[in-house]
Every structure is written in structure tokens, then in C-alpha cells.
Design an enzyme around this catalytic site. Sequence first.
Site, PDB file in Angstrom:
ATOM      1  N   ASP A  30       0.852  -1.192   0.000  1.00 38.09           N
ATOM      2  CA  ASP A  30       0.000   0.000   0.000  1.00 38.09           C
ATOM      3  C   ASP A  30       0.887   1.241   0.000  1.00 38.09           C
ATOM      4  O   ASP A  30       1.716   1.400   0.916  1.00 38.09           O
ATOM      5  CB  ASP A  30      -0.890   0.044   1.265  1.00 38.09           C
ATOM      6  CG  ASP A  30      -1.918  -1.089   1.321  1.00 38.09           C
ATOM      7  OD1 ASP A  30      -1.707  -2.132   0.676  1.00 38.09           O
ATOM      8  OD2 ASP A  30      -2.923  -0.911   2.030  1.00 38.09           O
ATOM      9  N   LYS A  55      -7.405   3.210  -2.526  1.00 42.56           N
ATOM     10  CA  LYS A  55      -7.676   3.110  -1.077  1.00 42.56           C
ATOM     11  C   LYS A  55      -7.934   4.505  -0.540  1.00 42.56           C
ATOM     12  O   LYS A  55      -7.277   5.473  -0.916  1.00 42.56           O
ATOM     13  CB  LYS A  55      -6.462   2.479  -0.397  1.00 42.56           C
ATOM     14  CG  LYS A  55      -6.486   2.440   1.139  1.00 42.56           C
ATOM     15  CD  LYS A  55      -5.230   1.752   1.670  1.00 42.56           C
ATOM     16  CE  LYS A  55      -5.148   1.809   3.198  1.00 42.56           C
ATOM     17  NZ  LYS A  55      -3.872   1.185   3.704  1.00 42.56           N
ATOM     18  N   LYS A  82     -10.364  -0.142  -1.508  1.00 42.84           N
ATOM     19  CA  LYS A  82     -10.094  -0.405  -0.092  1.00 42.84           C
ATOM     20  C   LYS A  82     -10.559   0.790   0.735  1.00 42.84           C
ATOM     21  O   LYS A  82     -10.139   1.923   0.498  1.00 42.84           O
ATOM     22  CB  LYS A  82      -8.613  -0.674   0.157  1.00 42.84           C
ATOM     23  CG  LYS A  82      -8.284  -0.934   1.656  1.00 42.84           C
ATOM     24  CD  LYS A  82      -6.857  -1.408   1.842  1.00 42.84           C
ATOM     25  CE  LYS A  82      -6.493  -1.522   3.326  1.00 42.84           C
ATOM     26  NZ  LYS A  82      -5.077  -1.999   3.512  1.00 42.84           N
TER      27      LYS A  82
HETATM   28  O1  LIG Z   1      -5.642   0.922   6.675  1.00 40.45           O
HETATM   29  C1  LIG Z   1      -5.247   1.551   7.620  1.00 40.45           C
HETATM   30  C2  LIG Z   1      -6.074   2.357   8.526  1.00 40.45           C
HETATM   31  O2  LIG Z   1      -5.260   3.302   9.127  1.00 40.45           O
HETATM   32  C3  LIG Z   1      -6.779   1.600   9.651  1.00 40.45           C
HETATM   33  O3  LIG Z   1      -7.609   2.553  10.256  1.00 40.45           O
HETATM   34  P1  LIG Z   1      -8.238   2.407  11.725  1.00 40.45           P
HETATM   35  O4  LIG Z   1      -7.073   2.386  12.697  1.00 40.45           O
HETATM   36  O5  LIG Z   1      -9.108   3.618  11.867  1.00 40.45           O
HETATM   37  O6  LIG Z   1      -9.021   1.128  11.781  1.00 40.45           O
END
Ligand SMILES: O=C[C@H](O)COP(=O)(O)O
Length: 243
Positions: free
Chosen positions: A100, A163, A197
Amino acid sequence: MTWTKKQICSFVDLTSLNSYDSVESIKSFLSDALDFEKKNFPVAAVCLFPNFSALAVNELSNSVLKVAVVAGNFPNSQGFLSTKLNECELALEAGVDEVDIVLNLGELDAGNHDHVVDEIKAFKGLMPNKTLKVILETGYLKTAERIRLASELAIQGGADFIKTSTGKEFPGASLEAVEVMAQVIAEQKSGKKVGLKISGGVRTYEDALQYFEVVEKHLGKPFMTPDLLRIGASSLVRNLMNE
Ligand SMILES: O=C[C@H](O)COP(=O)(O)O
């Protein structure tokens, strides 16, 4: 379509992207990921910093879980391109399945769209047969017009997924942003299937269901598979198991 909590989990990139992550904390995190699998709540992948690539590949070697890492100076995409690409190469050499990266927002704002596309092409050139997700940072872009432009440039660059967010410096995912991204994906005529994503702030079953409704509205039921749709989340799975 209604989605069970177990089904929702199968779309999740279980994420740990903390400045305080350590070998010990990531070993514990990976053990949790394997435990979720044993408890019949398998996730799609784990998502970590690139320095934990070898550890994750080794710990998950007997699991179906994919290993995704961020690379390219996450969460801001600044820095020397050679350094950013090298970080990606090291992760790929360690055996990760997915990478990513963050779209170069500075060059986007400068109007250097060819630069934005060429940088993504450089990353994709390192990994023609692996999955490259490009983070647009929709909480920074804000408007539908800018999110549309970033989506189109990322896809031109060869993104396998677009994403929403890093979940760090700016607000995370929003239904509005996901709707724009889904519309851009639906408009693609190239034949290449581009995934979506959703990340940053997806915490509950209800959150996930709302996003799934928007995605299915624009992309249809065939799109609703972890091969094309993911949720990047650090707490969603545990919340689903405890709800
Ligand atoms: O994909 C990565 C994101 O930072 C995950 O977010 P979160 O910590 O709000 O679940």
C-alpha cells in the site's frame, strides 16, 4: 444483501500501523490474526510497516492470510523516490503479497499529474504480479472533483486497488468519498478490474454495512469479494467478535 459479521471479517486488512509497533507487539498482533482465523473469523490480510515484512511472512507461512505492508514513506509519500522504491523492493524480497503506497499529494497539488502517474507506474513496475494499493488520502482531497482526479491518476498508474486513507494525518474514509471512487471504478473500460479499499475509522458492523451498500449499489454483487473490496481496520474485527 445482508452480510454476516464473519463475512465482513473476510474483507478486512487487519492493520497495525503504530509508531510504537515492535517485534514483540507485532508477534502478538499476528498471533491474534491467527486466532481470529481459528475462531472462524478469518481476515483477508494483515497490513503492517515494511520492516515487519519478513516476520509476518514467516509467522503466517501456514496461513491463508495475505501479508500487506505500507511502503514509500507512509503516511506522507515524501522523500527520495529511489528510497521509497527501495523500501518497496525490500518488502517484496521478504515475500509480501501486497503493498500500500500513498499517492504523491504534493505533486498532485502542483498539477504535475504525469509525475503522479509515473511514480505509481514505478512502484507497479516492481510488482507486476503482486497487488499494489494506492492511498488517495480522501480526507485531505475533500472534494468529489479532487477524489475523482486522484482515483483516475492512480488507475492510470496501474493501481490494483484505490484506497481511501492512511488513517493518520487526515480524516479517514467517508461514504461520499467511497461513492466517488466506486463510480470511477465502474467507468473503467480497460477491462482491468480495479479494487477498492476503505480505511480509516471503520469500527463497527454498521459502519461496514453502510460502506458495503454504497459499493454494491455502484459496482454490483460480483464486485463484493475480497479480491476486489477490502476494509483497512485496526479494531473492526475485535469489535465484530465482541458485538
Ligand atoms: O488501513 C489503515 C487504517 O489506518 C486503519 O484505520 P483504523 O485504525 O481507523 O481502523
